[in-house]
Write a protein that holds these residues in place. Structure first.
Motif, PDB file in Angstrom:
ATOM      1  N   ALA A  86     103.824  91.804  30.397  1.00 35.98           N
ATOM      2  CA  ALA A  86     103.546  91.792  31.837  1.00 35.98           C
ATOM      3  C   ALA A  86     103.609  90.379  32.410  1.00 35.98           C
ATOM      4  CB  ALA A  86     102.166  92.402  32.115  1.00 35.98           C
ATOM      5  N   ARG A  87     103.351  89.379  31.559  1.00 33.78           N
ATOM      6  CA  ARG A  87     103.415  87.981  32.014  1.00 33.78           C
ATOM      7  C   ARG A  87     104.797  87.375  31.792  1.00 33.78           C
ATOM      8  NH1 ARG A  87      98.451  88.240  29.361  1.00 33.78           N
ATOM      9  NH2 ARG A  87      99.340  87.283  27.491  1.00 33.78           N
ATOM     10  N   GLY A  88     105.751  88.167  31.304  1.00 39.73           N
ATOM     11  CA  GLY A  88     107.090  87.655  31.064  1.00 39.73           C
ATOM     12  C   GLY A  88     107.174  86.755  29.853  1.00 39.73           C
ATOM     13  N   GLU A  89     106.256  86.906  28.888  1.00 38.50           N
ATOM     14  CA  GLU A  89     106.246  86.066  27.699  1.00 38.50           C
ATOM     15  C   GLU A  89     107.029  86.678  26.546  1.00 38.50           C
ATOM     16  OE1 GLU A  89     102.151  85.430  26.868  1.00 38.50           O
ATOM     17  OE2 GLU A  89     101.777  84.301  28.707  1.00 38.50           O
ATOM     18  N   ARG A 112     114.197  74.486  29.569  1.00 39.92           N
ATOM     19  CA  ARG A 112     112.793  74.578  29.989  1.00 39.92           C
ATOM     20  C   ARG A 112     112.280  76.006  29.834  1.00 39.92           C
ATOM     21  NH1 ARG A 112     110.584  71.459  35.317  1.00 39.92           N
ATOM     22  NH2 ARG A 112     108.361  71.970  35.109  1.00 39.92           N
ATOM     23  N   PHE A 113     113.116  76.984  30.171  1.00 44.65           N
ATOM     24  CA  PHE A 113     112.688  78.376  30.050  1.00 44.65           C
ATOM     25  C   PHE A 113     112.442  78.737  28.592  1.00 44.65           C
ATOM     26  CE2 PHE A 113     113.753  82.928  29.573  1.00 44.65           C
ATOM     27  CZ  PHE A 113     112.755  83.458  30.381  1.00 44.65           C
ATOM     28  N   ASP A 119     109.424  83.448  22.912  1.00 49.96           N
ATOM     29  CA  ASP A 119     109.588  84.798  22.382  1.00 49.96           C
ATOM     30  C   ASP A 119     110.471  85.685  23.255  1.00 49.96           C
ATOM     31  OD1 ASP A 119     108.011  84.271  20.151  1.00 49.96           O
ATOM     32  OD2 ASP A 119     106.161  84.734  21.230  1.00 49.96           O
ATOM     33  N   VAL A 120     111.018  85.135  24.335  1.00 55.22           N
ATOM     34  CA  VAL A 120     111.979  85.884  25.142  1.00 55.22           C
ATOM     35  C   VAL A 120     113.366  85.679  24.541  1.00 55.22           C
ATOM     36  CG1 VAL A 120     113.107  86.070  27.389  1.00 55.22           C
ATOM     37  CG2 VAL A 120     110.634  85.774  27.261  1.00 55.22           C
ATOM     38  N   ARG A 121     114.047  86.760  24.295  1.00 57.81           N
ATOM     39  CA  ARG A 121     115.396  86.674  23.727  1.00 57.81           C
ATOM     40  C   ARG A 121     116.400  86.433  24.852  1.00 57.81           C
ATOM     41  NH1 ARG A 121     118.571  91.952  21.585  1.00 57.81           N
ATOM     42  NH2 ARG A 121     120.676  91.084  21.668  1.00 57.81           N
ATOM     43  N   LEU A 122     117.192  85.385  24.710  1.00 63.16           N
ATOM     44  CA  LEU A 122     118.230  85.069  25.689  1.00 63.16           C
ATOM     45  C   LEU A 122     119.547  85.674  25.235  1.00 63.16           C
ATOM     46  CD1 LEU A 122     117.484  81.326  26.531  1.00 63.16           C
ATOM     47  CD2 LEU A 122     117.143  83.307  28.009  1.00 63.16           C
ATOM     48  N   ASP A 123     120.105  86.527  26.067  1.00 64.55           N
ATOM     49  CA  ASP A 123     121.404  87.139  25.812  1.00 64.55           C
ATOM     50  C   ASP A 123     122.383  86.500  26.805  1.00 64.55           C
ATOM     51  OD1 ASP A 123     123.630  88.693  25.469  1.00 64.55           O
ATOM     52  OD2 ASP A 123     122.609  90.616  25.678  1.00 64.55           O
ATOM     53  N   SER A 281     111.372  92.841  36.964  1.00 64.44           N
ATOM     54  CA  SER A 281     111.141  92.406  35.597  1.00 64.44           C
ATOM     55  C   SER A 281     110.289  91.143  35.546  1.00 64.44           C
ATOM     56  CB  SER A 281     112.491  92.135  34.905  1.00 64.44           C
ATOM     57  OG  SER A 281     112.305  91.349  33.741  1.00 64.44           O
ATOM     58  N   PRO A 282     109.191  91.150  34.771  1.00 66.32           N
ATOM     59  CA  PRO A 282     108.390  89.928  34.627  1.00 66.32           C
ATOM     60  C   PRO A 282     109.181  88.783  33.987  1.00 66.32           C
ATOM     61  CG  PRO A 282     107.120  91.840  33.939  1.00 66.32           C
ATOM     62  CD  PRO A 282     108.543  92.305  34.116  1.00 66.32           C
ATOM     63  N   VAL A 283     110.129  89.120  33.083  1.00 68.94           N
ATOM     64  CA  VAL A 283     110.941  88.070  32.463  1.00 68.94           C
ATOM     65  C   VAL A 283     111.829  87.401  33.510  1.00 68.94           C
ATOM     66  CG1 VAL A 283     112.776  87.605  30.801  1.00 68.94           C
ATOM     67  CG2 VAL A 283     110.888  89.103  30.172  1.00 68.94           C
ATOM     68  N   LEU A 284     112.427  88.205  34.387  1.00 75.45           N
ATOM     69  CA  LEU A 284     113.225  87.634  35.471  1.00 75.45           C
ATOM     70  C   LEU A 284     112.351  86.769  36.363  1.00 75.45           C
ATOM     71  CD1 LEU A 284     115.762  87.373  37.223  1.00 75.45           C
ATOM     72  CD2 LEU A 284     115.085  89.502  38.366  1.00 75.45           C
ATOM     73  N   ALA A 285     111.147  87.250  36.679  1.00 72.42           N
ATOM     74  CA  ALA A 285     110.230  86.472  37.518  1.00 72.42           C
ATOM     75  C   ALA A 285     109.899  85.134  36.868  1.00 72.42           C
ATOM     76  CB  ALA A 285     108.951  87.269  37.774  1.00 72.42           C
ATOM     77  N   ALA A 286     109.684  85.150  35.547  1.00 69.46           N
ATOM     78  CA  ALA A 286     109.376  83.910  34.833  1.00 69.46           C
ATOM     79  C   ALA A 286     110.572  82.961  34.874  1.00 69.46           C
ATOM     80  CB  ALA A 286     108.995  84.225  33.391  1.00 69.46           C
ATOM     81  N   PHE A 287     111.780  83.507  34.721  1.00 67.91           N
ATOM     82  CA  PHE A 287     112.976  82.671  34.766  1.00 67.91           C
ATOM     83  C   PHE A 287     113.135  82.043  36.146  1.00 67.91           C
ATOM     84  CE2 PHE A 287     117.503  82.221  35.762  1.00 67.91           C
ATOM     85  CZ  PHE A 287     117.851  81.288  34.795  1.00 67.91           C
ATOM     86  N   LEU A 288     112.956  82.822  37.188  1.00 65.70           N
ATOM     87  CA  LEU A 288     113.093  82.289  38.547  1.00 65.70           C
ATOM     88  C   LEU A 288     112.031  81.239  38.829  1.00 65.70           C
ATOM     89  CD1 LEU A 288     113.950  85.552  40.518  1.00 65.70           C
ATOM     90  CD2 LEU A 288     115.507  83.743  39.759  1.00 65.70           C
ATOM     91  N   ASP A 289     110.871  81.398  38.225  1.00 72.70           N
ATOM     92  CA  ASP A 289     109.830  80.386  38.392  1.00 72.70           C
ATOM     93  C   ASP A 289     110.265  79.062  37.764  1.00 72.70           C
ATOM     94  OD1 ASP A 289     107.505  80.621  39.884  1.00 72.70           O
ATOM     95  OD2 ASP A 289     106.219  80.492  38.120  1.00 72.70           O
TER      96      ASP A 289
END
Length: 330
Positions: A86-89, A112-113, A119-123, A281-289
């Motif tokens: 939920a926190r995009g971690e 930085r992301f 633990d976020v997998r980058l594709d 998506s919380p992961v997208l939100a984290a990336f945009l942050d």
């Protein structure tokens, strides 16, 4: 059977006494005795021996308690995993990008992301701008970085913000007559063999160049095609022709080529970052942050676009909440 029944049984096994176990759980002894008896009926086996020396697990109780400990640990892990997601971690971010974006600004943003979300997998997939937009609209990507505004069916559902400006420059072999010059005119390029990105990969740039050359666009018709800026520079170094591309190509400086400005200065279509407006998506939100933190001028543009985009404001979602900013993303 509920999690509390498992905790009751484990507490009783630890304290070996109904009174002490009840006190550790913060409940009275009679309810604990009743719950353990109900648990034994549900399991269909006696889980504890009640003796004058204390309360001890039976063989069935020992087997049950081993599983109960693992079950509670899994439940605790599930709660932790849910919070992290939920926190995009945790999760996955799928990104398509054109090669020149790897010179700037993607290295700073992705680095930085990844450090903040290990633990976020980058594709990551390199692809031309049209292919990136098509994959984004189809739901195959979460983010696309390309040149020029997205076009075509479904593009109205995307949020797009500029993340980099470029002007046109030329690159030639160090032995070419243009080598050593600070600039070269468009009129001088008409007679040269050019090396450019193919129109199907970068239609915005191709269309832009054709508008610049106007009726004298024949150099583009006979130009050599190069998929990315590395190939443009490489073919120029081989003496195939004059490479045309964004000024960020200068970051790939090498001894066997020379870069010079094209005059009059020609601004290319901006690098654009796009994502689906309805994506929560919380992961997208984290990336945009991270984009906001790494490219502050981009962040303000992004928030302005979000505030105006109808799809981002649909279903009762306010512009500020359209792409939430997870705690700690910065």
């Amino acid at each position: 059977m509920e999690a509390r029944h498992l905790r009751y049984a484990l507490a009783l096994a630890e304290h070996q006494h109904f009174g002490r176990a009840a006190a550790s759980l913060g409940i009275a002894q009679p309810p604990l005795s009743a719950q353990i008896a109900a648990l034994e009926r549900e399991v269909g086996e006696r889980l504890f021996d009640r003796t004058s020396r204390g309360v001890f697990p039976t063989a069935a109780g020992t087997a049950f308690l081993d599983r109960a400990r693992r079950a509670l640990a899994e439940m605790s892990g599930a709660v932790t995993d849910a919070g992290r997601a939920a926190r995009g971690e945790s999760g996955r971010l799928r990104m398509g990008f054109i090669g020149s974006a790897l010179l700037a600004p993607l290295p700073g943003v992705l680095g930085r992301f990844q450090r903040s979300r290990p633990d976020v997998r980058l594709d990551l997939r390199e692809m031309g701008s049209p292919d990136g937009v098509a994959a984004l609209i189809a739901g195959e990507l979460d983010v696309a970085v390309g040149r020029g505004a997205p076009r075509g069916a479904g593009a109205e559902g995307l949020v797009t913000a500029p993340i980099g400006a470029d002007h046109l420059i030329a690159v030639v072999a160090s032995t070419h007559p243009f080598a050593g010059r600070a600039e070269v005119g468009l009129d001088q390029l008409v007679t040269e063999t050019l090396v450019v990105a193919p129109g199907d990969q970068e239609p915005a740039v191709s269309s832009w160049l054709r508008s610049l050359f106007g009726s004298a666009s024949s150099p583009l018709d006979r130009a050599a095609s190069a998929r990315d800026i590395h190939t443009i520079i490489g073919l120029a170094a081989c003496g195939v022709g004059v490479g045309l591309g964004p000024d960020r190509m200068r970051l790939l400086r090498r001894d066997d080529v020379w870069f010079c400005d094209v005059t009059p200065q020609v601004r290319l279509p901006d690098l654009q970052l796009s994502f689906r407006a309805a994506d929560r998506s919380p992961v997208l939100a984290a990336f945009l942050d991270v984009v906001r933190a790494n490219c502050r001028e981009v962040g303000s543009r992004l928030d302005e676009v979000l505030a105006r985009h109808p799809a981002a404001c649909s279903e009762g979602v306010s512009p500020a909440a359209a792409v939430p900013s997870p705690a700690g993303a910065r």
